[in-house]
Design a protein around this motif. Sequence first.
Motif, PDB file in Angstrom:
ATOM      1  N   GLU A   8       1.097  -1.288   0.414  1.00 35.06           N
ATOM      2  CA  GLU A   8      -0.073  -0.112  -0.209  1.00 35.06           C
ATOM      3  C   GLU A   8       0.863   1.300  -0.153  1.00 35.06           C
ATOM      4  O   GLU A   8       0.503   2.151   0.977  1.00 35.06           O
ATOM      5  CB  GLU A   8      -0.889   0.236   1.314  1.00 35.06           C
ATOM      6  CG  GLU A   8      -1.854  -1.163   1.774  1.00 35.06           C
ATOM      7  CD  GLU A   8      -3.061  -0.941   2.644  1.00 35.06           C
ATOM      8  OE1 GLU A   8      -2.399  -0.160   2.946  1.00 35.06           O
ATOM      9  OE2 GLU A   8      -3.223  -2.095   2.616  1.00 35.06           O
ATOM     10  N   PRO A   9       1.795   1.049  -1.008  1.00 37.58           N
ATOM     11  CA  PRO A   9       2.302   2.521  -1.342  1.00 37.58           C
ATOM     12  C   PRO A   9       1.849   3.827  -1.763  1.00 37.58           C
ATOM     13  O   PRO A   9       0.703   4.099  -2.129  1.00 37.58           O
ATOM     14  CB  PRO A   9       3.568   2.262  -1.989  1.00 37.58           C
ATOM     15  CG  PRO A   9       2.714   1.154  -2.855  1.00 37.58           C
ATOM     16  CD  PRO A   9       1.926   0.226  -1.978  1.00 37.58           C
ATOM     17  N   GLU A  10       2.163   5.052  -0.735  1.00 37.43           N
ATOM     18  CA  GLU A  10       1.405   5.925  -0.555  1.00 37.43           C
ATOM     19  C   GLU A  10       1.229   6.808  -1.484  1.00 37.43           C
ATOM     20  O   GLU A  10       1.361   8.227  -2.087  1.00 37.43           O
ATOM     21  CB  GLU A  10       1.021   6.863   0.722  1.00 37.43           C
ATOM     22  CG  GLU A  10       0.859   5.763   1.629  1.00 37.43           C
ATOM     23  CD  GLU A  10       0.616   6.027   2.974  1.00 37.43           C
ATOM     24  OE1 GLU A  10      -0.310   5.933   3.847  1.00 37.43           O
ATOM     25  OE2 GLU A  10       1.729   6.565   3.730  1.00 37.43           O
ATOM     26  N   MET A  11       3.140   7.332  -2.032  1.00 38.41           N
ATOM     27  CA  MET A  11       3.607   8.644  -2.873  1.00 38.41           C
ATOM     28  C   MET A  11       3.986   7.778  -3.840  1.00 38.41           C
ATOM     29  O   MET A  11       5.280   7.147  -4.183  1.00 38.41           O
ATOM     30  CB  MET A  11       4.852   9.396  -1.537  1.00 38.41           C
ATOM     31  CG  MET A  11       4.060   9.595   0.241  1.00 38.41           C
ATOM     32  SD  MET A  11       5.229  10.065   1.092  1.00 38.41           S
ATOM     33  CE  MET A  11       5.582  11.863   0.021  1.00 38.41           C
ATOM     34  N   THR A  15       7.892   5.604  -4.757  1.00 38.06           N
ATOM     35  CA  THR A  15       7.681   3.854  -5.185  1.00 38.06           C
ATOM     36  C   THR A  15       8.378   4.453  -6.628  1.00 38.06           C
ATOM     37  O   THR A  15       9.110   3.884  -7.700  1.00 38.06           O
ATOM     38  CB  THR A  15       6.182   3.584  -6.046  1.00 38.06           C
ATOM     39  OG1 THR A  15       5.404   3.825  -4.937  1.00 38.06           O
ATOM     40  CG2 THR A  15       6.105   2.799  -6.411  1.00 38.06           C
ATOM     41  N   GLU A  33      -2.216  -3.321  -3.542  1.00 42.59           N
ATOM     42  CA  GLU A  33      -2.947  -2.502  -3.051  1.00 42.59           C
ATOM     43  C   GLU A  33      -3.484  -2.471  -2.502  1.00 42.59           C
ATOM     44  O   GLU A  33      -3.791  -2.728  -1.692  1.00 42.59           O
ATOM     45  CB  GLU A  33      -3.973  -2.170  -4.719  1.00 42.59           C
ATOM     46  CG  GLU A  33      -3.575  -2.377  -6.562  1.00 42.59           C
ATOM     47  CD  GLU A  33      -4.024  -0.508  -6.661  1.00 42.59           C
ATOM     48  OE1 GLU A  33      -4.884   0.582  -5.645  1.00 42.59           O
ATOM     49  OE2 GLU A  33      -3.915  -0.311  -7.769  1.00 42.59           O
ATOM     50  N   MET A  35      -3.347   1.801  -3.718  1.00 38.95           N
ATOM     51  CA  MET A  35      -2.521   3.188  -3.674  1.00 38.95           C
ATOM     52  C   MET A  35      -2.421   4.333  -3.497  1.00 38.95           C
ATOM     53  O   MET A  35      -3.836   4.673  -3.375  1.00 38.95           O
ATOM     54  CB  MET A  35      -1.027   2.939  -4.506  1.00 38.95           C
ATOM     55  CG  MET A  35      -0.398   1.331  -5.019  1.00 38.95           C
ATOM     56  SD  MET A  35       0.382   0.703  -6.637  1.00 38.95           S
ATOM     57  CE  MET A  35       0.093   0.985  -7.473  1.00 38.95           C
ATOM     58  N   GLY A  36      -1.468   5.277  -2.764  1.00 40.90           N
ATOM     59  CA  GLY A  36      -2.474   6.227  -2.732  1.00 40.90           C
ATOM     60  C   GLY A  36      -1.955   6.814  -3.829  1.00 40.90           C
ATOM     61  O   GLY A  36      -1.832   8.188  -4.547  1.00 40.90           O
ATOM     62  N   PHE A  37      -1.710   6.448  -5.047  1.00 39.79           N
ATOM     63  CA  PHE A  37      -1.704   7.302  -6.441  1.00 39.79           C
ATOM     64  C   PHE A  37      -2.273   6.389  -7.494  1.00 39.79           C
ATOM     65  O   PHE A  37      -2.327   4.847  -7.478  1.00 39.79           O
ATOM     66  CB  PHE A  37      -0.217   7.312  -6.610  1.00 39.79           C
ATOM     67  CG  PHE A  37       0.877   6.575  -6.777  1.00 39.79           C
ATOM     68  CD1 PHE A  37       1.553   5.872  -7.976  1.00 39.79           C
ATOM     69  CD2 PHE A  37       1.160   6.568  -5.396  1.00 39.79           C
ATOM     70  CE1 PHE A  37       1.999   4.943  -7.477  1.00 39.79           C
ATOM     71  CE2 PHE A  37       1.901   5.227  -4.856  1.00 39.79           C
ATOM     72  CZ  PHE A  37       2.450   4.592  -5.894  1.00 39.79           C
ATOM     73  N   LYS A 103       3.321   0.936   4.078  1.00 41.00           N
ATOM     74  CA  LYS A 103       3.152   2.410   3.273  1.00 41.00           C
ATOM     75  C   LYS A 103       4.005   3.520   4.338  1.00 41.00           C
ATOM     76  O   LYS A 103       4.503   3.222   5.592  1.00 41.00           O
ATOM     77  CB  LYS A 103       1.687   2.321   3.295  1.00 41.00           C
ATOM     78  CG  LYS A 103       1.283   2.685   4.647  1.00 41.00           C
ATOM     79  CD  LYS A 103      -1.104   2.684   4.262  1.00 41.00           C
ATOM     80  CE  LYS A 103      -1.258   2.098   5.519  1.00 41.00           C
ATOM     81  NZ  LYS A 103      -2.902   2.810   5.417  1.00 41.00           N
ATOM     82  N   GLU A 104       4.019   4.224   3.954  1.00 44.25           N
ATOM     83  CA  GLU A 104       4.807   5.272   4.234  1.00 44.25           C
ATOM     84  C   GLU A 104       4.350   6.126   5.602  1.00 44.25           C
ATOM     85  O   GLU A 104       5.393   6.433   6.607  1.00 44.25           O
ATOM     86  CB  GLU A 104       4.948   6.752   3.113  1.00 44.25           C
ATOM     87  CG  GLU A 104       6.105   6.440   1.994  1.00 44.25           C
ATOM     88  CD  GLU A 104       5.528   5.959   1.001  1.00 44.25           C
ATOM     89  OE1 GLU A 104       5.625   5.875  -0.028  1.00 44.25           O
ATOM     90  OE2 GLU A 104       4.133   5.377   1.419  1.00 44.25           O
ATOM     91  N   SER A 105       3.100   6.647   6.264  1.00 44.72           N
ATOM     92  CA  SER A 105       2.731   6.685   6.659  1.00 44.72           C
ATOM     93  C   SER A 105       2.599   5.839   7.821  1.00 44.72           C
ATOM     94  O   SER A 105       2.066   6.241   9.466  1.00 44.72           O
ATOM     95  CB  SER A 105       0.727   7.252   6.710  1.00 44.72           C
ATOM     96  OG  SER A 105       0.166   6.114   6.176  1.00 44.72           O
TER      97      SER A 105
END
Length: 168
Positions: A8-11, A15, A33, A35-37, A103-105
Motif C-alpha cells: 500500500e505505498p502512498e507516495m 515508488t 493495492e 496505493m495512494g496514486f 506504507k509511508e504513514s
Amino acid sequence: MINIVLLEPEMPANTGNIGRTCCATGTRLHLIEPMGFKINDKMLKRAGLDYWDKLDVTVYDCLDDFFEKNPDAVGNMYMATTKAKHKYSDVSFSKDAYIMFGKESAGIPEEILVEYEHTAIRIPMNQDIRSLNLSNSVAIILYEALRQNDFFSMQTEGNLHRLHWNEE
C-alpha cells in the motif's frame, strides 16, 4: 532474483525512486493495492525517469492476491519494520528473497508482523527518529541482500577515461 514488495505505498515519488533502483539492480517490484496514486501518475514517472518501461513490476489487488500468486514468498519473506528485533545485516538473504516494506504513514500492520516476527528486520537509527524515507530504506536493505549474493551478474567495476592533455 530479489523481490521488493511495497504494501500500500502512498507516495508516487518514493515508488518511482524504488522502481529505478529495482531497474538498476535487476530486482522485481511487487505493488500491493490500495496505493495512494495511479500507476500512470506523472510524479511516479518523473522519479523513475525513463526506466519505468524496463521495470519488472506487478500490481496486486490485496495482500491475499499477492500471496496467492507468489506462494514461494510464504517461507522466504522478510518484513522491514522499525518494530523488529533483528538488524537487516544479521540475516542471510537467499537469491530469491522477498523483502516487504509498508506504507509511508504507518508501515506494515502489526497483525501481519506478528506472523513474521522471526523474519522481521530493521535498520538501526537514533531513538528520536521515527523512520527513514521509504526509498532510502529499500536501497539500504536491497543492496545488503545483493552484496550477500555477490551482486549476481551486475557490473561491479567501472573504468576511468583518462584525459590526455597536450603539454605546451
